[in-house]
Design a protein around this motif. Structure first.
Motif, PDB file in Angstrom:
ATOM      1  N   ALA A   1       0.891  -1.194  -0.155  1.00  0.00           N
ATOM      2  CA  ALA A   1      -0.016  -0.008   0.037  1.00  0.00           C
ATOM      3  C   ALA A   1       0.930   1.376   0.093  1.00  0.00           C
ATOM      4  O   ALA A   1       1.580   1.541   0.882  1.00  0.00           O
ATOM      5  N   THR A   2       0.752   2.053  -0.932  1.00  0.00           N
ATOM      6  CA  THR A   2       1.447   3.322  -1.395  1.00  0.00           C
ATOM      7  C   THR A   2       0.882   4.605  -1.463  1.00  0.00           C
ATOM      8  O   THR A   2      -0.076   4.716  -2.256  1.00  0.00           O
ATOM      9  N   ILE A   3       1.449   5.534  -0.704  1.00  0.00           N
ATOM     10  CA  ILE A   3       0.756   6.825  -0.935  1.00  0.00           C
ATOM     11  C   ILE A   3       2.070   7.702  -1.011  1.00  0.00           C
ATOM     12  O   ILE A   3       2.990   7.842  -0.335  1.00  0.00           O
ATOM     13  N   ASP A   4       1.921   8.635  -2.253  1.00  0.00           N
ATOM     14  CA  ASP A   4       3.076   9.495  -2.582  1.00  0.00           C
ATOM     15  C   ASP A   4       2.480  11.052  -2.333  1.00  0.00           C
ATOM     16  O   ASP A   4       1.237  11.276  -2.090  1.00  0.00           O
ATOM     17  N   GLY A   5       3.413  12.015  -2.493  1.00  0.00           N
ATOM     18  CA  GLY A   5       3.000  13.185  -2.207  1.00  0.00           C
ATOM     19  C   GLY A   5       2.748  13.737  -0.767  1.00  0.00           C
ATOM     20  O   GLY A   5       2.097  14.780  -0.338  1.00  0.00           O
ATOM     21  N   LEU A   6       3.351  12.911   0.371  1.00  0.00           N
ATOM     22  CA  LEU A   6       3.541  13.427   1.795  1.00  0.00           C
ATOM     23  C   LEU A   6       4.296  14.501   2.138  1.00  0.00           C
ATOM     24  O   LEU A   6       4.351  14.744   3.191  1.00  0.00           O
ATOM     25  N   GLY A   7       5.074  14.992   1.237  1.00  0.00           N
ATOM     26  CA  GLY A   7       5.798  16.299   1.726  1.00  0.00           C
ATOM     27  C   GLY A   7       5.225  17.342   1.805  1.00  0.00           C
ATOM     28  O   GLY A   7       3.889  17.571   1.642  1.00  0.00           O
ATOM     29  N   PRO A   8       5.627  18.639   2.082  1.00  0.00           N
ATOM     30  CA  PRO A   8       5.137  19.744   2.245  1.00  0.00           C
ATOM     31  C   PRO A   8       4.240  20.360   0.800  1.00  0.00           C
ATOM     32  O   PRO A   8       4.739  19.879  -0.151  1.00  0.00           O
ATOM     33  N   ILE A   9       3.731  21.432   1.003  1.00  0.00           N
ATOM     34  CA  ILE A   9       3.162  21.967  -0.310  1.00  0.00           C
ATOM     35  C   ILE A   9       4.161  22.972  -0.867  1.00  0.00           C
ATOM     36  O   ILE A   9       4.418  23.631  -0.240  1.00  0.00           O
ATOM     37  N   GLY A  10       4.180  22.821  -2.385  1.00  0.00           N
ATOM     38  CA  GLY A  10       4.821  23.811  -3.048  1.00  0.00           C
ATOM     39  C   GLY A  10       4.507  23.487  -4.367  1.00  0.00           C
ATOM     40  O   GLY A  10       3.539  22.956  -4.937  1.00  0.00           O
ATOM     41  N   GLY A  11       5.412  24.280  -5.419  1.00  0.00           N
ATOM     42  CA  GLY A  11       5.652  24.036  -6.746  1.00  0.00           C
ATOM     43  C   GLY A  11       6.603  24.450  -7.641  1.00  0.00           C
ATOM     44  O   GLY A  11       7.583  24.973  -7.000  1.00  0.00           O
ATOM     45  N   ASN A  12       6.490  24.571  -9.040  1.00  0.00           N
ATOM     46  CA  ASN A  12       7.080  24.673  -9.859  1.00  0.00           C
ATOM     47  C   ASN A  12       8.583  23.967  -9.824  1.00  0.00           C
ATOM     48  O   ASN A  12       9.813  24.776  -9.997  1.00  0.00           O
ATOM     49  N   ALA A  13       8.506  22.760  -9.410  1.00  0.00           N
ATOM     50  CA  ALA A  13       9.902  21.962  -9.072  1.00  0.00           C
ATOM     51  C   ALA A  13      10.685  21.877 -10.436  1.00  0.00           C
ATOM     52  O   ALA A  13       9.981  22.078 -11.680  1.00  0.00           O
ATOM     53  N   HIS A  14      12.008  21.863 -10.162  1.00  0.00           N
ATOM     54  CA  HIS A  14      12.830  21.590 -11.361  1.00  0.00           C
ATOM     55  C   HIS A  14      12.740  22.941 -12.114  1.00  0.00           C
ATOM     56  O   HIS A  14      13.478  23.148 -13.275  1.00  0.00           O
ATOM     57  N   SER A  15      12.569  24.299 -11.720  1.00  0.00           N
ATOM     58  CA  SER A  15      12.601  25.451 -12.335  1.00  0.00           C
ATOM     59  C   SER A  15      13.240  26.119 -11.415  1.00  0.00           C
ATOM     60  O   SER A  15      13.453  26.049 -10.214  1.00  0.00           O
ATOM     61  N   ASP A  16      13.620  27.561 -11.930  1.00  0.00           N
ATOM     62  CA  ASP A  16      14.089  28.581 -10.983  1.00  0.00           C
ATOM     63  C   ASP A  16      13.154  29.294 -10.177  1.00  0.00           C
ATOM     64  O   ASP A  16      13.588  30.225  -9.702  1.00  0.00           O
ATOM     65  N   GLN A  17      11.700  28.682 -10.330  1.00  0.00           N
ATOM     66  CA  GLN A  17      10.933  29.425  -9.422  1.00  0.00           C
ATOM     67  C   GLN A  17      10.468  28.605  -8.533  1.00  0.00           C
ATOM     68  O   GLN A  17       9.239  28.481  -7.996  1.00  0.00           O
ATOM     69  N   GLU A  18      11.091  27.394  -8.339  1.00  0.00           N
ATOM     70  CA  GLU A  18      10.714  26.262  -7.276  1.00  0.00           C
ATOM     71  C   GLU A  18      10.342  26.987  -5.896  1.00  0.00           C
ATOM     72  O   GLU A  18      11.336  27.688  -5.374  1.00  0.00           O
ATOM     73  N   TYR A  19       9.061  26.710  -5.450  1.00  0.00           N
ATOM     74  CA  TYR A  19       9.006  27.066  -4.047  1.00  0.00           C
ATOM     75  C   TYR A  19       8.368  26.203  -2.998  1.00  0.00           C
ATOM     76  O   TYR A  19       7.758  25.111  -3.478  1.00  0.00           O
ATOM     77  N   LEU A  20       8.483  26.624  -1.789  1.00  0.00           N
ATOM     78  CA  LEU A  20       7.844  25.851  -0.650  1.00  0.00           C
ATOM     79  C   LEU A  20       6.889  26.862   0.118  1.00  0.00           C
ATOM     80  O   LEU A  20       7.136  28.122   0.331  1.00  0.00           O
ATOM     81  N   VAL A  21       5.769  26.426   0.094  1.00  0.00           N
ATOM     82  CA  VAL A  21       4.621  27.110   0.930  1.00  0.00           C
ATOM     83  C   VAL A  21       5.010  26.881   2.462  1.00  0.00           C
ATOM     84  O   VAL A  21       4.683  25.673   3.063  1.00  0.00           O
ATOM     85  N   ILE A  22       5.249  27.924   3.044  1.00  0.00           N
ATOM     86  CA  ILE A  22       5.809  27.855   4.366  1.00  0.00           C
ATOM     87  C   ILE A  22       4.883  27.115   5.369  1.00  0.00           C
ATOM     88  O   ILE A  22       5.207  26.461   6.403  1.00  0.00           O
ATOM     89  N   PRO A  23       3.797  27.927   5.354  1.00  0.00           N
ATOM     90  CA  PRO A  23       2.766  27.510   6.154  1.00  0.00           C
ATOM     91  C   PRO A  23       2.461  25.914   6.410  1.00  0.00           C
ATOM     92  O   PRO A  23       2.052  25.376   7.490  1.00  0.00           O
ATOM     93  N   SER A  24       2.674  25.481   5.148  1.00  0.00           N
ATOM     94  CA  SER A  24       2.464  23.925   5.149  1.00  0.00           C
ATOM     95  C   SER A  24       3.462  22.851   5.632  1.00  0.00           C
ATOM     96  O   SER A  24       3.254  21.639   5.842  1.00  0.00           O
ATOM     97  N   LEU A  25       4.631  23.725   6.127  1.00  0.00           N
ATOM     98  CA  LEU A  25       5.643  22.845   6.457  1.00  0.00           C
ATOM     99  C   LEU A  25       5.546  22.025   7.789  1.00  0.00           C
ATOM    100  O   LEU A  25       5.545  20.876   8.060  1.00  0.00           O
ATOM    101  N   VAL A  26       4.764  22.790   8.784  1.00  0.00           N
ATOM    102  CA  VAL A  26       4.370  22.342  10.267  1.00  0.00           C
ATOM    103  C   VAL A  26       3.072  21.415   9.852  1.00  0.00           C
ATOM    104  O   VAL A  26       3.111  20.327  10.604  1.00  0.00           O
ATOM    105  N   GLU A  27       2.152  21.880   9.123  1.00  0.00           N
ATOM    106  CA  GLU A  27       1.032  21.036   8.948  1.00  0.00           C
ATOM    107  C   GLU A  27       1.484  19.650   8.074  1.00  0.00           C
ATOM    108  O   GLU A  27       0.772  18.931   8.745  1.00  0.00           O
ATOM    109  N   ARG A  28       2.152  19.677   7.270  1.00  0.00           N
ATOM    110  CA  ARG A  28       2.488  18.405   6.645  1.00  0.00           C
ATOM    111  C   ARG A  28       3.169  17.491   7.573  1.00  0.00           C
ATOM    112  O   ARG A  28       3.278  16.208   7.467  1.00  0.00           O
ATOM    113  N   THR A  29       4.178  18.151   8.170  1.00  0.00           N
ATOM    114  CA  THR A  29       5.211  17.299   9.206  1.00  0.00           C
ATOM    115  C   THR A  29       4.071  16.722  10.327  1.00  0.00           C
ATOM    116  O   THR A  29       4.417  15.734  10.680  1.00  0.00           O
TER     117      THR A  29
END
Length: 378
Positions: free
Chosen positions: A337-365
């Motif tokens: 049984a596998t679930i992925d995407g369990l890290g924090p929220i963010g976007g634009n991976a692999h680009s120069d605009q890659e970002y982390l939504v800081i409030p999601s860090l505590v929530e997802r942890t």
């Protein structure tokens, strides 16, 4: 655990900053190993044993388990490599703007590395023991298809009941419950060179043959059923006035279901078994290197557990499918049984605009820590 994590948010961000500001591209063994050394010491401080799988070309892989581990039933997968070349971190280091943090690899997946570590710290701080039921695999080559770590992941996953994969959550916060499988192939055409002005009839154009094959390959795509075949890179020839004697194409193949592999490979072989341009020779190299992650009965059951945990801590959990690949495919194909995407929220991976939504860090942890504790009792 919520208050503990909020109290340590700044500390978590500082750790992410330290990791982001170290280049760790898949082919940068020194950089990846530096990341691995930092994480190794952090886990050892928490009483974990860290086993190093030495590698020659790629960074070393880490297998992590508490010294008092009791028959771990959960495997956690996270990768230490990024897609960025050496020097990127110096050009655009970690920075914070508003409620977002930016930098190479910040969401894919250096924030996830910190999230796993602090989920365990939160469990330890609150007196829970779920961390004794986990085995963590940190690999160094996920971004290039896990060529040296797939065998290790599959070995360590055997006998596990659940797999938690730490790719980032989607931009809307969704987890990933299915992924398409992926294959990489190289089509090589050998022709015969000739001067295109003086004696073109003596040539056999590899580029012309490749053009025929590209059209035939693209016709294999069946987007309604999740099959796509894309020739994304071609090269060939030596000059405009020479009939080309060599041409190559890089082919990306995606599938939705494991049952599609055999028929698709048969069609690929059939296309490449004969020439449209008489006198050219064709060879096809490559393989399906990631099976699909299918949303099966076991994964649906795990998703329901995670959604229940989300309800408990006030986080609404949705799931989605994606065409991108990850190591989740390996555990899923083993029937875990596998679930992925369990890290924090963010976007634009692999680009120069890659970002982390800081409030999601505590929530997802917090979500991860609570999931670990819940699954450790099953």
């Amino acid at each position: 655990m919520d208050s503990f994590l909020h109290q340590h948010q700044e500390e978590m961000l500082h750790y992410i900053e330290e990791l982001v500001n170290i280049d760790s591209g898949s082919y940068d063994k020194q950089g990846v190993d530096t990341i691995g050394l930092l994480l190794k010491e952090s886990y050892k401080e928490l009483g974990f044993n860290v086993f190093v799988e030495k590698q020659g070309v790629y960074g070393d892989h880490l297998i992590i388990e508490h010294k008092d581990a009791i028959d771990p039933n959960i495997i956690i997968l996270a990768h230490m490599d990024t897609v960025f070349p050496r020097g990127t971190a110096a050009e655009r280091p970690f920075r914070i703007e508003g409620n977002r943090a930016y930098g190479p690899g910040v969401i894919d997946m250096k924030a996830s590395q910190v999230s796993v570590l602090y989920a365990i710290k939160a469990l330890v701080n609150e007196g829970y023991e779920g961390y004794k039921r986990i085995r963590i695999v940190l690999n160094s080559d996920e971004e290039i298809g896990s060529p040296s770590s797939r065998e290790i992941i599959e070995r360590e996953a055997k006998g596990k009941k659940y797999a938690l994969v730490m790719e980032p959550a989607r931009k809307d916060g969704s987890l990933v419950s299915s992924r398409r499988g992926k294959g990489n192939y190289t089509l090589i055409i050998e022709g015969k060179a000739a001067h295109s002005g003086i004696e073109p009839e003596k040539g056999r154009s590899a580029i012309e043959e490749l053009a025929h094959k590209i059209i035939q390959l693209h016709e294999l795509s069946d987007h309604e059923n999740g099959i796509s075949v894309n020739v994304g890179l071609i090269e060939g020839g030596s000059s405009a006035n020479t009939v080309s004697d060599h041409a190559e194409a890089q082919i990306d193949v995606r599938i939705k279901e494991i049952g599609q592999v055999e028929l698709l490979e048969e069609r690929l072989d059939e296309i490449c078994s004969s020439s449209d341009v008489v006198g050219t020779k064709i060879s096809l190299e490559g393989e399906m290197n990631r099976p699909p992650m299918e949303k099966n009965k076991k994964t649906r059951a795990l998703l329901r557990i995670i959604q229940d945990v989300g309800d408990e801590i006030g986080v609404e959990i949705e799931d989605t499918s994606t065409g991108g690949g990850s190591d989740a495919s390996f555990t899923s194909s083993l029937g875990i049984a596998t679930i992925d995407g369990l890290g924090p929220i963010g976007g634009n991976a692999h680009s120069d605009q890659e970002y982390l939504v800081i409030p999601s860090l505590v929530e997802r942890t917090l979500l991860l820590a609570t999931i670990i504790e819940r699954l450790s009792k099953k």
